[in-house]
Design a protein around this motif. Structure first.
Motif, PDB file in Angstrom:
ATOM      1  N   TYR A  56       0.833  -1.189   0.000  1.00 41.83           N
ATOM      2  CA  TYR A  56       0.000   0.000   0.000  1.00 41.83           C
ATOM      3  C   TYR A  56       0.874   1.248   0.000  1.00 41.83           C
ATOM      4  N   ASP A  57       0.420   2.278  -0.700  1.00 41.50           N
ATOM      5  CA  ASP A  57       1.059   3.575  -0.573  1.00 41.50           C
ATOM      6  C   ASP A  57       0.728   4.100   0.808  1.00 41.50           C
ATOM      7  N   THR A  58       1.700   4.723   1.439  1.00 41.40           N
ATOM      8  CA  THR A  58       1.474   5.232   2.784  1.00 41.40           C
ATOM      9  C   THR A  58       1.660   6.745   2.810  1.00 41.40           C
ATOM     10  N   CYS A  59       1.135   7.340   3.857  1.00 41.02           N
ATOM     11  CA  CYS A  59       1.278   8.774   4.043  1.00 41.02           C
ATOM     12  C   CYS A  59       1.234   9.077   5.537  1.00 41.02           C
TER      13      CYS A  59
END
Length: 79
Positions: free
Chosen positions: A5-8
């Motif tokens: 997953y892309d994270t932020c």
């Protein structure tokens, strides 16, 4: 097969999670690292968090220390 997953960054300092995880935590009123750790055992029960995402969150928690517990910064030049 595990998903990546892309994270932020989100409202819990030092923690980078997928945007959907931040949305679920907001909905569940989990706003601190202590609250997240206290609920880590039931992440899969939260609507919107799948088993692989729960595992990623737990792994991230294992490497994050609370900001208040950081007393000194490691300085490689003086060690």
């Amino acid at each position: 097969m595990p998903r990546f997953y892309d994270t932020c960054a989100g409202p819990i300092e030092g923690l980078y999670l997928p945007p959907i995880a931040w949305e679920v935590l907001r909905r569940e009123n989990i706003q601190t690292l202590d609250q997240l750790r206290a609920n880590a055992h039931r992440l899969e029960q939260l609507d919107g968090i799948e088993a692989d995402m729960a595992q990623q969150i737990r792994l991230t928690l294992a490497y994050v220390e609370p900001f208040e517990d950081r007393t000194t910064l490691y300085d490689a030049w003086t060690s």
